[in-house]
Design a protein around this motif. Structure first.
Motif, PDB file in Angstrom:
ATOM      1  N   VAL A 194       0.844  -1.186   0.000  1.00 10.38           N
ATOM      2  CA  VAL A 194       0.000   0.000   0.000  1.00 10.38           C
ATOM      3  C   VAL A 194       0.885   1.243   0.000  1.00 10.38           C
ATOM      4  O   VAL A 194       0.576   2.237  -0.664  1.00 10.38           O
ATOM      5  CB  VAL A 194      -0.959  -0.009   1.215  1.00 10.38           C
ATOM      6  CG1 VAL A 194      -1.696   1.311   1.344  1.00 10.38           C
ATOM      7  CG2 VAL A 194      -1.950  -1.158   1.095  1.00 10.38           C
ATOM      8  N   ARG A 195       2.001   1.173   0.693  1.00 11.15           N
ATOM      9  CA  ARG A 195       2.942   2.310   0.738  1.00 11.15           C
ATOM     10  C   ARG A 195       3.491   2.628  -0.662  1.00 11.15           C
ATOM     11  O   ARG A 195       3.593   3.793  -1.040  1.00 11.15           O
ATOM     12  CB  ARG A 195       4.076   2.005   1.709  1.00 11.15           C
ATOM     13  CG  ARG A 195       5.071   3.141   1.836  1.00 11.15           C
ATOM     14  CD  ARG A 195       5.819   3.047   3.164  1.00 11.15           C
ATOM     15  NE  ARG A 195       6.947   3.925   3.252  1.00 11.15           N
ATOM     16  CZ  ARG A 195       6.895   5.243   3.383  1.00 11.15           C
ATOM     17  NH1 ARG A 195       5.711   5.837   3.421  1.00 11.15           N
ATOM     18  NH2 ARG A 195       7.979   5.969   3.471  1.00 11.15           N
ATOM     19  N   ALA A 196       3.826   1.611  -1.426  1.00  6.91           N
ATOM     20  CA  ALA A 196       4.336   1.829  -2.782  1.00  6.91           C
ATOM     21  C   ALA A 196       3.261   2.463  -3.666  1.00  6.91           C
ATOM     22  O   ALA A 196       3.543   3.397  -4.434  1.00  6.91           O
ATOM     23  CB  ALA A 196       4.816   0.514  -3.386  1.00  6.91           C
ATOM     24  N   ILE A 197       2.029   1.986  -3.554  1.00  2.00           N
ATOM     25  CA  ILE A 197       0.926   2.565  -4.332  1.00  2.00           C
ATOM     26  C   ILE A 197       0.687   4.000  -3.887  1.00  2.00           C
ATOM     27  O   ILE A 197       0.437   4.883  -4.710  1.00  2.00           O
ATOM     28  CB  ILE A 197      -0.356   1.713  -4.201  1.00  2.00           C
ATOM     29  CG1 ILE A 197      -0.152   0.335  -4.837  1.00  2.00           C
ATOM     30  CG2 ILE A 197      -1.561   2.426  -4.807  1.00  2.00           C
ATOM     31  CD1 ILE A 197       0.124   0.363  -6.334  1.00  2.00           C
ATOM     32  N   SER A 198       0.804   4.249  -2.598  1.00  7.68           N
ATOM     33  CA  SER A 198       0.643   5.603  -2.075  1.00  7.68           C
ATOM     34  C   SER A 198       1.661   6.560  -2.690  1.00  7.68           C
ATOM     35  O   SER A 198       1.343   7.712  -3.010  1.00  7.68           O
ATOM     36  CB  SER A 198       0.780   5.596  -0.557  1.00  7.68           C
ATOM     37  OG  SER A 198       0.553   6.893  -0.046  1.00  7.68           O
ATOM     38  N   LYS A 199       2.876   6.083  -2.897  1.00  6.56           N
ATOM     39  CA  LYS A 199       3.904   6.909  -3.542  1.00  6.56           C
ATOM     40  C   LYS A 199       3.530   7.206  -4.990  1.00  6.56           C
ATOM     41  O   LYS A 199       3.714   8.324  -5.476  1.00  6.56           O
ATOM     42  CB  LYS A 199       5.268   6.230  -3.467  1.00  6.56           C
ATOM     43  CG  LYS A 199       5.868   6.246  -2.073  1.00  6.56           C
ATOM     44  CD  LYS A 199       7.237   5.590  -2.060  1.00  6.56           C
ATOM     45  CE  LYS A 199       7.835   5.626  -0.664  1.00  6.56           C
ATOM     46  NZ  LYS A 199       9.190   5.063  -0.630  1.00  6.56           N
ATOM     47  N   HIS A 200       2.990   6.207  -5.691  1.00  6.35           N
ATOM     48  CA  HIS A 200       2.536   6.424  -7.071  1.00  6.35           C
ATOM     49  C   HIS A 200       1.399   7.451  -7.103  1.00  6.35           C
ATOM     50  O   HIS A 200       1.378   8.339  -7.964  1.00  6.35           O
ATOM     51  CB  HIS A 200       2.068   5.115  -7.701  1.00  6.35           C
ATOM     52  CG  HIS A 200       3.179   4.230  -8.148  1.00  6.35           C
ATOM     53  ND1 HIS A 200       4.029   4.563  -9.174  1.00  6.35           N
ATOM     54  CD2 HIS A 200       3.573   3.000  -7.714  1.00  6.35           C
ATOM     55  CE1 HIS A 200       4.905   3.588  -9.365  1.00  6.35           C
ATOM     56  NE2 HIS A 200       4.651   2.626  -8.491  1.00  6.35           N
ATOM     57  N   VAL A 201       0.469   7.339  -6.167  1.00  4.15           N
ATOM     58  CA  VAL A 201      -0.639   8.289  -6.095  1.00  4.15           C
ATOM     59  C   VAL A 201      -0.111   9.696  -5.814  1.00  4.15           C
ATOM     60  O   VAL A 201      -0.592  10.671  -6.384  1.00  4.15           O
ATOM     61  CB  VAL A 201      -1.693   7.853  -5.044  1.00  4.15           C
ATOM     62  CG1 VAL A 201      -2.727   8.945  -4.821  1.00  4.15           C
ATOM     63  CG2 VAL A 201      -2.371   6.558  -5.477  1.00  4.15           C
ATOM     64  N   ALA A 202       0.915   9.793  -4.983  1.00  6.85           N
ATOM     65  CA  ALA A 202       1.509  11.098  -4.670  1.00  6.85           C
ATOM     66  C   ALA A 202       2.110  11.739  -5.924  1.00  6.85           C
ATOM     67  O   ALA A 202       1.993  12.959  -6.133  1.00  6.85           O
ATOM     68  CB  ALA A 202       2.567  10.956  -3.582  1.00  6.85           C
ATOM     69  N   VAL A 203       2.738  10.937  -6.783  1.00 10.31           N
ATOM     70  CA  VAL A 203       3.289  11.461  -8.046  1.00 10.31           C
ATOM     71  C   VAL A 203       2.150  11.951  -8.939  1.00 10.31           C
ATOM     72  O   VAL A 203       2.230  13.030  -9.535  1.00 10.31           O
ATOM     73  CB  VAL A 203       4.138  10.381  -8.768  1.00 10.31           C
ATOM     74  CG1 VAL A 203       4.532  10.835 -10.167  1.00 10.31           C
ATOM     75  CG2 VAL A 203       5.371  10.038  -7.950  1.00 10.31           C
ATOM     76  N   LEU A 204       1.086  11.168  -9.029  1.00  8.03           N
ATOM     77  CA  LEU A 204      -0.077  11.574  -9.828  1.00  8.03           C
ATOM     78  C   LEU A 204      -0.702  12.848  -9.272  1.00  8.03           C
ATOM     79  O   LEU A 204      -1.121  13.731 -10.030  1.00  8.03           O
ATOM     80  CB  LEU A 204      -1.108  10.442  -9.873  1.00  8.03           C
ATOM     81  CG  LEU A 204      -0.701   9.185 -10.642  1.00  8.03           C
ATOM     82  CD1 LEU A 204      -1.664   8.039 -10.355  1.00  8.03           C
ATOM     83  CD2 LEU A 204      -0.622   9.476 -12.132  1.00  8.03           C
ATOM     84  N   GLU A 205      -0.739  12.950  -7.958  1.00 11.10           N
ATOM     85  CA  GLU A 205      -1.298  14.133  -7.311  1.00 11.10           C
ATOM     86  C   GLU A 205      -0.420  15.359  -7.578  1.00 11.10           C
ATOM     87  O   GLU A 205      -0.934  16.440  -7.904  1.00 11.10           O
ATOM     88  CB  GLU A 205      -1.431  13.889  -5.807  1.00 11.10           C
ATOM     89  CG  GLU A 205      -2.157  14.985  -5.069  1.00 11.10           C
ATOM     90  CD  GLU A 205      -2.371  14.649  -3.608  1.00 11.10           C
ATOM     91  OE1 GLU A 205      -3.269  15.266  -3.012  1.00 11.10           O
ATOM     92  OE2 GLU A 205      -1.643  13.797  -3.054  1.00 11.10           O
ATOM     93  N   ALA A 206       0.889  15.203  -7.494  1.00 10.26           N
ATOM     94  CA  ALA A 206       1.818  16.311  -7.758  1.00 10.26           C
ATOM     95  C   ALA A 206       1.691  16.805  -9.201  1.00 10.26           C
ATOM     96  O   ALA A 206       1.864  17.996  -9.476  1.00 10.26           O
ATOM     97  CB  ALA A 206       3.252  15.884  -7.466  1.00 10.26           C
ATOM     98  N   ALA A 207       1.373  15.894 -10.126  1.00 10.81           N
ATOM     99  CA  ALA A 207       1.194  16.264 -11.539  1.00 10.81           C
ATOM    100  C   ALA A 207      -0.199  16.831 -11.803  1.00 10.81           C
ATOM    101  O   ALA A 207      -0.485  17.267 -12.917  1.00 10.81           O
ATOM    102  CB  ALA A 207       1.440  15.051 -12.430  1.00 10.81           C
ATOM    103  N   GLY A 208      -1.061  16.800 -10.794  1.00  6.38           N
ATOM    104  CA  GLY A 208      -2.412  17.333 -10.961  1.00  6.38           C
ATOM    105  C   GLY A 208      -3.390  16.364 -11.590  1.00  6.38           C
ATOM    106  O   GLY A 208      -4.508  16.735 -11.917  1.00  6.38           O
ATOM    107  N   LEU A 209      -2.962  15.115 -11.766  1.00  8.69           N
ATOM    108  CA  LEU A 209      -3.826  14.111 -12.396  1.00  8.69           C
ATOM    109  C   LEU A 209      -4.822  13.487 -11.425  1.00  8.69           C
ATOM    110  O   LEU A 209      -5.810  12.877 -11.847  1.00  8.69           O
ATOM    111  CB  LEU A 209      -2.973  13.012 -13.032  1.00  8.69           C
ATOM    112  CG  LEU A 209      -2.185  13.452 -14.258  1.00  8.69           C
ATOM    113  CD1 LEU A 209      -1.048  12.489 -14.542  1.00  8.69           C
ATOM    114  CD2 LEU A 209      -3.106  13.576 -15.445  1.00  8.69           C
ATOM    115  N   VAL A 210      -4.542  13.623 -10.133  1.00 12.72           N
ATOM    116  CA  VAL A 210      -5.375  13.022  -9.095  1.00 12.72           C
ATOM    117  C   VAL A 210      -5.541  14.036  -7.972  1.00 12.72           C
ATOM    118  O   VAL A 210      -4.623  14.795  -7.675  1.00 12.72           O
ATOM    119  CB  VAL A 210      -4.688  11.740  -8.551  1.00 12.72           C
ATOM    120  CG1 VAL A 210      -5.289  11.270  -7.251  1.00 12.72           C
ATOM    121  CG2 VAL A 210      -4.761  10.619  -9.575  1.00 12.72           C
TER     122      VAL A 210
END
Length: 120
Positions: free
Chosen positions: A43-59
């Motif tokens: 879940v931590r690894a997926i959370s990091k991926h979500v954080a990248v998507l969030e930083a790019a404004g995609l999520v």
């Protein structure tokens, strides 16, 4: 290093896991735990991926009691589509020229059918 929004979007989309997360979010919002289910990742690894998507404004991530659901944002993808429009025109023009060449070749081949080829 500060990146322009388009570069951030492309960088975020470069990873297949992040693209799969976005694809899942097309179905509706989901928590990180729900996003992690189909992956052989923590879940931590997926959370990091979500954080990248969030930083790019995609999520964007919300708050629903104890849950922090993520949902997709289409605006950065619209910017990518706008950027690609120029190249879409280029490729369409190339395909049109290729189509004309193929038609010309086909007519030429049809007109040469039945003609005897001389060999010396």
């Amino acid at each position: 290093m500060i990146q322009d929004p388009l570069s951030s979007t492309f960088a975020a989309l470069a990873d297949p896991t992040r693209r799969a997360i976005l694809e899942r979010l097309l179905e509706g919002e989901a928590s990180v735990g729900e996003l992690a289910e189909p992956f052989a990742m923590t879940v931590r690894a997926i959370s990091k991926h979500v954080a990248v998507l969030e930083a790019a404004g995609l999520v964007v991530r919300g708050r629903d009691a104890q849950r922090r659901p993520s949902r997709i944002r289409a605006e950065p993808l619209a910017a990518v589509d706008h950027w690609l429009e120029t190249y879409r025109g280029l490729w369409n023009a190339r395909f049109d020229r290729l189509n004309e060449r193929l038609k010309t070749k086909e007519k030429h081949d049809d007109s040469n059918k039945g003609k005897r080829v001389r060999r010396e």
